[in-house]
Write a protein that holds these residues in place. Structure first.
Motif, short mmCIF file in Angstrom:
data_model
loop_
_atom_site.label_atom_id
_atom_site.label_comp_id
_atom_site.label_asym_id
_atom_site.label_seq_id
_atom_site.Cartn_x
_atom_site.Cartn_y
_atom_site.Cartn_z
N LYS A 1 0.83 -1.20 0.00
CA LYS A 1 0.00 0.00 0.00
C LYS A 1 0.87 1.25 0.00
O LYS A 1 2.04 1.22 0.38
CB LYS A 1 -0.90 0.04 1.24
CG LYS A 1 -2.00 -1.01 1.25
CD LYS A 1 -3.02 -0.74 0.15
CE LYS A 1 -4.09 -1.82 0.15
NZ LYS A 1 -5.03 -1.63 -0.99
N SER A 2 0.26 2.34 -0.42
CA SER A 2 0.96 3.64 -0.44
C SER A 2 0.14 4.70 0.27
O SER A 2 -1.10 4.68 0.23
CB SER A 2 1.22 4.09 -1.88
OG SER A 2 2.14 3.25 -2.52
N ILE A 3 0.85 5.61 0.90
CA ILE A 3 0.23 6.78 1.52
C ILE A 3 0.86 8.00 0.85
O ILE A 3 2.09 8.09 0.73
CB ILE A 3 0.49 6.84 3.03
CG1 ILE A 3 0.04 5.55 3.70
CG2 ILE A 3 -0.25 8.04 3.64
CD1 ILE A 3 0.44 5.47 5.18
N LYS A 4 0.02 8.93 0.44
CA LYS A 4 0.52 10.11 -0.27
C LYS A 4 0.54 11.32 0.65
O LYS A 4 -0.31 11.46 1.54
CB LYS A 4 -0.34 10.39 -1.49
CG LYS A 4 -0.27 9.30 -2.54
CD LYS A 4 -1.06 9.68 -3.77
CE LYS A 4 -0.93 8.59 -4.84
NZ LYS A 4 -1.67 8.94 -6.07
N CYS A 5 1.49 12.18 0.43
CA CYS A 5 1.60 13.41 1.22
C CYS A 5 2.00 14.57 0.32
O CYS A 5 2.91 14.42 -0.52
CB CYS A 5 2.61 13.25 2.34
SG CYS A 5 2.83 14.77 3.32
N GLU A 6 1.34 15.67 0.51
CA GLU A 6 1.64 16.87 -0.27
C GLU A 6 1.64 18.08 0.66
O GLU A 6 0.79 18.18 1.54
CB GLU A 6 0.60 17.07 -1.37
CG GLU A 6 0.77 18.34 -2.17
CD GLU A 6 -0.31 18.54 -3.23
OE1 GLU A 6 -1.25 17.71 -3.27
OE2 GLU A 6 -0.22 19.50 -3.99
#
Lengths: 110, 118
Positions: free
Chosen positions: B19-24
Motif C-alpha cells: 500500500k501507499s500513503i501520499k503526502c503533499e
C-alpha cells in the motif's frame, strides 16, 4: 541525541495556569527546545520554541533556565479545549533528528 | 487550503498487501518527514527528506520506501504489510534550518493516516 522526560499526565481546571516541566539533562549546544500540542486524531501542532531565557507568544510562555537542562511550558488560563497531549522536543538546528518523547497528557476539567 | 495533506485518512488492508500513503505540502518547504505513532502514542521519525534527498532513515525495515517526486510531495510505500505496521502515520514538513540560535524549525503535520493491518 538529547532525551526528554516529562510527566505522563496532569489535571487542571478551567481558568487555571498550567506549567508543564520537561527535563533534558544532556541537551547539546545547538539544540532548540520546542513544544507541540496534539489533539486526538490530529497531527501535532507547534506551540512555541526557544533556546534560552523566556519566550512568549499568544498561546504560551516558555521558561528556560541558564543551564538549559530543563524547560517549562506555561499555559495561561486553560480552557476545556486545551485538553491534549503536550510534547517537549529537543533537537539540532536542522530539525532532522528531532525526537518526540512520550508527552504529557493534560486533562482540563470544568 | 490544507498546508500538509495526506491521503488516505484511513486504510484497512490484509497482511502481505502493498500500500501507499501520499503526502503533499503547499508551504514551499524544503524538508519533509514521515513519522509513525504507535498505540502507546509514541511518535517516531521514520524518514526525513531535504530537497528530494533522503537525510534520515531511522532503522525502518526495507519494506518501507519513501518516494519524493518533487519537493512538495513525499509518498510512503509499504510492501508486504505486517500486523505490527498498524499505526497512525504522519507526514510533516518544515523549512530547512540554518545554523544558529535564531531560527524556527516549526514542523507542520498532516492529519495522519490510520493504517490497520488485519
Amino acid at each position: 541525541l538529547a532525551k526528554t522526560t516529562q510527566p505522563i499526565s496532569m489535571d487542571s481546571y478551567e481558568g487555571q495556569e498550567v506549567n508543564i516541566t520537561c527535563s533534558h539533562n544532556n541537551i547539546a549546544t545547538n539544540d532548540y527546545i520546542t513544544w507541540y500540542q496534539q489533539f486526538p486524531s490530529q497531527g501535532p501542532r507547534f506551540i512555541i520554541q526557544g533556546y534560552k531565557t523566556k519566550v512568549t507568544n499568544e498561546v504560551a510562555s516558555l521558561f528556560i533556565p541558564a543551564d538549559r537542562k530543563s524547560s517549562t511550558l506555561s499555559l495561561p488560563r486553560v480552557s476545556l479545549s486545551d485538553t491534549a497531549v503536550y510534547y517537549c522536543l529537543v533537537g539540532d538546528t536542522g530539525g532532522f533528528k528531532t525526537i518526540f518523547g512520550a508527552g504529557t497528557r493534560l486533562f482540563v476539567k470544568a | 487550503d490544507t498546508a500538509v495533506s495526506q491521503t488516505p485518512k484511513y486504510l484497512v488492508t490484509q497482511m502481505g498487501n502493498d500500500k501507499s500513503i501520499k503526502c503533499e505540502q503547499n508551504l514551499g518547504h524544503d524538508t519533509m518527514y514521515w513519522y509513525k505513532q504507535d498505540s502507546k502514542k509514541f511518535l517516531k521519525i521514520m524518514f526525513s527528506y531535504n530537497n528530494k534527498e533522503l537525510i534520515i532513515n531511522e532503522t525502518v525495515p526495507n519494506r518501507f520506501s519513501p518516494k519524493s517526486p518533487d519537493k512538495a510531495h513525499l509518498n510512503l510505500h509499504i510492501n508486504s504489510l505486517e500486523l505490527g505496521d498498524s499505526a497512525v502515520y504522519f507526514c510533516a514538513s518544515s523549512r530547512r534550518a540554518r545554523q544558529g540560535p535564531s531560527l524556527n524549525t516549526e514542523a507542520f503535520f498532516g492529519q495522519g493516516t490510520r493504517l490497520t493491518v488485519v
